[in-house]
Design a protein around this motif. Sequence first.
Motif, mmCIF file in Angstrom:
data_model
loop_
_atom_site.group_PDB
_atom_site.id
_atom_site.type_symbol
_atom_site.label_atom_id
_atom_site.label_comp_id
_atom_site.label_asym_id
_atom_site.label_seq_id
_atom_site.Cartn_x
_atom_site.Cartn_y
_atom_site.Cartn_z
ATOM 1 N N LEU A 159 0.825 -1.209 0.000
ATOM 2 C CA LEU A 159 0.000 0.000 0.000
ATOM 3 C C LEU A 159 0.859 1.260 0.000
ATOM 4 N N ARG A 160 2.004 1.222 0.699
ATOM 5 C CA ARG A 160 2.875 2.398 0.728
ATOM 6 C C ARG A 160 3.473 2.665 -0.659
ATOM 7 N N LEU A 161 3.760 1.593 -1.390
ATOM 8 C CA LEU A 161 4.240 1.770 -2.763
ATOM 9 C C LEU A 161 3.140 2.376 -3.632
ATOM 10 N N MET A 162 1.906 1.885 -3.465
ATOM 11 C CA MET A 162 0.785 2.414 -4.240
ATOM 12 C C MET A 162 0.536 3.887 -3.902
ATOM 13 N N ALA A 163 0.762 4.253 -2.643
ATOM 14 C CA ALA A 163 0.507 5.630 -2.211
ATOM 15 C C ALA A 163 1.706 6.543 -2.429
ATOM 16 N N ASP A 164 2.776 5.989 -3.013
ATOM 17 C CA ASP A 164 3.996 6.762 -3.249
ATOM 18 C C ASP A 164 4.591 7.241 -1.934
ATOM 19 N N LEU A 165 4.617 6.334 -0.951
ATOM 20 C CA LEU A 165 5.239 6.617 0.345
ATOM 21 C C LEU A 165 6.451 5.710 0.518
ATOM 22 N N PRO A 166 7.491 6.157 1.231
ATOM 23 C CA PRO A 166 8.650 5.285 1.477
ATOM 24 C C PRO A 166 8.270 4.128 2.398
ATOM 25 N N LEU A 167 8.913 2.975 2.183
ATOM 26 C CA LEU A 167 8.663 1.817 3.040
ATOM 27 C C LEU A 167 9.238 2.076 4.429
ATOM 28 N N LEU A 168 8.597 1.488 5.443
ATOM 29 C CA LEU A 168 9.124 1.607 6.803
ATOM 30 C C LEU A 168 10.411 0.787 6.903
ATOM 31 N N PRO A 169 11.500 1.385 7.408
ATOM 32 C CA PRO A 169 12.755 0.625 7.551
ATOM 33 C C PRO A 169 12.588 -0.565 8.484
ATOM 34 N N ALA A 170 13.415 -1.591 8.258
ATOM 35 C CA ALA A 170 13.348 -2.794 9.105
ATOM 36 C C ALA A 170 13.624 -2.457 10.561
ATOM 37 N N ASP A 171 14.543 -1.526 10.812
ATOM 38 C CA ASP A 171 14.849 -1.146 12.200
ATOM 39 C C ASP A 171 13.648 -0.519 12.885
ATOM 40 N N VAL A 172 12.853 0.228 12.131
ATOM 41 C CA VAL A 172 11.652 0.845 12.716
ATOM 42 C C VAL A 172 10.644 -0.229 13.084
ATOM 43 N N ARG A 173 10.527 -1.241 12.225
ATOM 44 C CA ARG A 173 9.558 -2.320 12.495
ATOM 45 C C ARG A 173 9.940 -3.162 13.705
ATOM 46 N N LYS A 174 11.176 -3.054 14.180
ATOM 47 C CA LYS A 174 11.578 -3.786 15.386
ATOM 48 C C LYS A 174 11.013 -3.147 16.653
ATOM 49 N N VAL A 175 10.487 -1.920 16.531
ATOM 50 C CA VAL A 175 9.862 -1.178 17.637
ATOM 51 C C VAL A 175 10.615 -1.349 18.956
ATOM 52 N N GLY A 176 11.896 -1.041 18.920
ATOM 53 C CA GLY A 176 12.708 -1.169 20.125
ATOM 54 C C GLY A 176 12.346 -0.144 21.182
ATOM 55 N N VAL A 177 12.635 -0.481 22.428
ATOM 56 C CA VAL A 177 12.409 0.424 23.560
ATOM 57 C C VAL A 177 13.648 0.433 24.429
ATOM 58 N N LEU A 188 4.132 -9.669 24.707
ATOM 59 C CA LEU A 188 2.862 -8.963 24.546
ATOM 60 C C LEU A 188 3.073 -7.459 24.379
ATOM 61 N N ASN A 189 4.024 -6.897 25.108
ATOM 62 C CA ASN A 189 4.310 -5.473 24.964
ATOM 63 C C ASN A 189 4.885 -5.166 23.588
ATOM 64 N N LYS A 190 5.722 -6.048 23.062
ATOM 65 C CA LYS A 190 6.289 -5.844 21.720
ATOM 66 C C LYS A 190 5.174 -5.931 20.667
ATOM 67 N N LEU A 191 4.274 -6.905 20.823
ATOM 68 C CA LEU A 191 3.154 -7.018 19.892
ATOM 69 C C LEU A 191 2.287 -5.767 19.939
ATOM 70 N N ASP A 192 2.069 -5.248 21.121
ATOM 71 C CA ASP A 192 1.269 -4.030 21.257
ATOM 72 C C ASP A 192 1.934 -2.860 20.527
ATOM 73 N N ARG A 193 3.257 -2.757 20.647
ATOM 74 C CA ARG A 193 3.966 -1.674 19.948
ATOM 75 C C ARG A 193 3.902 -1.867 18.429
ATOM 76 N N GLU A 194 4.010 -3.101 17.974
ATOM 77 C CA GLU A 194 3.923 -3.369 16.534
ATOM 78 C C GLU A 194 2.536 -3.009 15.994
ATOM 79 N N ILE A 195 1.505 -3.329 16.765
ATOM 80 C CA ILE A 195 0.140 -3.001 16.334
ATOM 81 C C ILE A 195 -0.036 -1.489 16.247
#
Length: 325
Positions: A97-115, A138-145
Amino acid sequence: MANRKFSLILLSHDLSKKVEFTFTRAKAKALLAGLVASFLLFNGVTGFLATRFVGDSDKAQLEAENQALREQLANFDTKIKSVEQKLSTLAETDNMLRLMADLPLLPADVRKVGVGGTVEILPPGPVVPEAQELNDILNKLDREIELQKTSFREIHSKLDQNAKLLEHLPTLRPCDTGYYSSGFGVRRDPFTKKATHHDGLDISAPRGTPVMSTAAGTVIYAGRYYNYGQFIVVDHGGGYQTAYGHLHKILVRKGQKVGKGTVIGQVGSTGRSTAPHLHYEVRVNGVAVNPMDYVFEDTDNFPGFAVETDATESHEHDHSEEVDG
């Protein structure tokens, strides 16, 4: 006093029988000590057996509870893996969807949702490793959502902007039918026979063929205009305008709002024209550009598009078939 004796007399209910026991002082003490010792021994054995029985019962109950907890943890683990798989699928959809919307993909490091930090997640007290691990997951899943929700909101906003922009871009053909008879660029003028620049696109079609606005906008001119005959100009915002000339009829008025695909007139041959056709222009910031650069529909099945030719090329059409924009 040393030979003092004690007697224990037992009588029947009706006093008809009597039994007498005689004890010396030493025997009485021995008997009393034996009774106390027997009582203490009985209580000790009874308490031990009771404790052993209760302990075994509690142990069995704890084992049953532990087994139930282990089964629940295994069930949680299965559900967590299922949620992780669904989130992975959502991430793939998000990328598309981000490609269709002409938006940059989320970097892999961002998707790790580190704290970071040392925030205590569990309440004070003994920490069960399995519970701590479950809380971390569960906290990591919550951050990913939450990250995915934020990304989807961004995509929705961008797609909405793109849809509004597309609505105001002249991407339609102005006529559903017709024949591309003259393209944008230098051509031989059908009247003067000299090389001149053609600012639009000519579409030959029967008189009365509906002419549509190729994008949403506001009519800023509707009337007769020199060589263009009956003429309409629509402003689409963002510097985009379209113009429609040689019309047979004008079906809109100045200031009127029109939607993409709204019929605004009919093909005609008014003004400087040799036959019924539509002269169609696209202007960007006041400069005429090639309308074919904005037509998204497949033009292969739309017959007769005239490829731009040099002024020196011979014109093979009969003059009566030529049209002028």
